[in-house]
Design an enzyme around this catalytic site. Structure first.
Site, PDB file in Angstrom:
ATOM      1  N   TYR A  52       0.820  -1.226   0.000  1.00 44.15           N
ATOM      2  CA  TYR A  52       0.000   0.000   0.000  1.00 44.15           C
ATOM      3  C   TYR A  52       0.846   1.264   0.000  1.00 44.15           C
ATOM      4  CZ  TYR A  52      -4.021  -2.911   0.148  1.00 44.15           C
ATOM      5  OH  TYR A  52      -4.950  -3.829  -0.218  1.00 44.15           O
ATOM      6  N   ILE A  91      -9.840   2.975  -4.740  1.00 47.23           N
ATOM      7  CA  ILE A  91      -9.347   3.555  -3.477  1.00 47.23           C
ATOM      8  C   ILE A  91      -8.483   4.790  -3.761  1.00 47.23           C
ATOM      9  CG2 ILE A  91      -9.494   1.348  -2.270  1.00 47.23           C
ATOM     10  CD1 ILE A  91      -6.460   1.041  -2.530  1.00 47.23           C
ATOM     11  N   ASP A  92      -8.408   5.189  -5.060  1.00 47.56           N
ATOM     12  CA  ASP A  92      -7.686   6.429  -5.370  1.00 47.56           C
ATOM     13  C   ASP A  92      -8.595   7.616  -5.043  1.00 47.56           C
ATOM     14  OD1 ASP A  92      -8.413   5.633  -8.769  1.00 47.56           O
ATOM     15  OD2 ASP A  92      -9.264   7.353  -7.700  1.00 47.56           O
ATOM     16  N   HIS A 107     -14.799   0.429  -1.173  1.00 49.98           N
ATOM     17  CA  HIS A 107     -13.630  -0.384  -0.816  1.00 49.98           C
ATOM     18  C   HIS A 107     -12.598   0.423  -0.052  1.00 49.98           C
ATOM     19  CE1 HIS A 107     -14.679  -3.383  -4.243  1.00 49.98           C
ATOM     20  NE2 HIS A 107     -15.406  -3.571  -3.161  1.00 49.98           N
ATOM     21  N   GLY A 175     -15.967   1.179 -16.265  1.00 46.14           N
ATOM     22  CA  GLY A 175     -14.602   0.703 -16.043  1.00 46.14           C
ATOM     23  C   GLY A 175     -14.463  -0.339 -14.949  1.00 46.14           C
ATOM     24  N   ALA A 218     -13.087   5.338 -21.174  1.00 40.80           N
ATOM     25  CA  ALA A 218     -13.914   6.152 -20.282  1.00 40.80           C
ATOM     26  C   ALA A 218     -13.734   7.647 -20.551  1.00 40.80           C
ATOM     27  CB  ALA A 218     -13.552   5.830 -18.830  1.00 40.80           C
TER      28      ALA A 218
END
Ligand code: BV8
Length: 230
Positions: A52, A91-92, A107, A175, A218
């Site tokens: 991470y 998670i960005d 998430h 996406g 996208a």
């Protein structure tokens, strides 16, 4: 018109963040399910922290920026306010940086840390490791974990997501490979009367459930589709 949007790693691909499928679900030879789990953290916290820490540093690199798909969703939310909800598996922080506010990060978030003992959540941009001191308690060392949902853990905001899906007149999935549950099941939580649109580079196992599948990138297809709704 109530609109629910679900995004996955594919919306951040053109911002420079590799998707899980691009990496074949692997990281430095480790299967995601072997690194992104509570058991892995218990067994080898240094490996999981390293996984991470790498991604947290990469996310903060100046070259990583929201792309037109993120901006188009933020603009659409601005026009539709509480008729619109964005659920992301990512998670960005690119949706937030693009200006989205009504977000359920189901998430978790890479730029947040959570205290294992109290559950307290903190904004966090540095590395995390076993010598990290708790920001509120100098006697607590190494008790912070990434505030992300690992495999086998309960995703966040499921009640809110269920409710939004049941009320949605339009559901847009962008996406996502639709292989991770329960995120992949959200399309099933919508009513039969709900219009279901998939915007994705490739077909997915759930493509047949959608009224329309828009194949493409996208950054091109999301602004185009949202403009067509005006
Ligand atoms: C849970 C955070 C119980 C961490 C993540 C067997 C069968 C079914 C399910 C299971 C099973 N065994 C175990 C399970 C459950 C498991 C699961 O689903 N496993 C999978 C692997 C089978 N799920 C869980 O454990 C979940 N918890 O089940 O708890 C429960 C159940 C119900 C109710 C309550 C409790 C927790 C899952 C969360 C795991 N954490 N992330 C981290 O990121 O490190 S998941 C992680 O992988 C991501 O968050 C993301 O969700 C997922 C990857 O999926 P995508 O986002 O879709 O990304 P992907 O790369 O796969 O696809 C990208 C797509 O974009 C592709 O289709 C591509 O074509 C497209 N694309 C690429 N570029 C572009 C593009 N599209 C447009 N434009 C482009 N430029």
């Amino acid at each position: 018109m109530k609109i629910l949007t679900l995004t996955g790693a594919g919306i951040s691909a053109e911002s420079g963040i590799p998707t899980f499928r691009d990496a074949n679900g692997l990281w430095e030879g480790h299967r995601l399910e072997d690194v992104a789990t509570p058991e892995a953290f218990q067994r080898d916290p240094d490996l999981v922290h390293h996984f991470y820490n790498e991604r947290r540093r990469q996310l903060q690199h100046p070259s990583i920026e929201p792309n037109p798909a993120h901006f188009a969703l933020a603009e659409f939310e601005h026009q539709h306010q509480d008729e619109f909800l964005l659920v992301t598996q990512n998670i960005d922080n690119l949706h937030r940086r693009a200006g989205s506010q009504r977000i359920v990060a189901m998430h978790g978030e890479l730029l947040k840390a959570r205290c294992i003992d109290s559950g307290a959540i903190f904004d966090w941009t540095d590395d995390l490791n076993r010598s990290t001191v708790h920001p509120g308690n100098p006697d607590s060392v190494g008790r912070l974990r990434p505030h992300v949902v690992w495999f086998g853990e309960m995703p966040l905001g499921l009640d809110e997501i269920h409710e939004a899906a049941a009320e949605a007149d339009l559901f847009i999935a962008i996406g996502t490979s639709a292989v991770v549950y329960p995120a992949a099941a959200i399309v099933e939580w919508t009513q039969a009367s709900c219009r279901r649109i998939e915007i994705n580079l490739d077909a997915t196992p759930r493509s047949p459930m959608f009224d329309q599948s828009i194949r493409g990138k996208a950054s091109v297809e999301v602004p185009k589709f949202l403009a067509s709704l005006r």
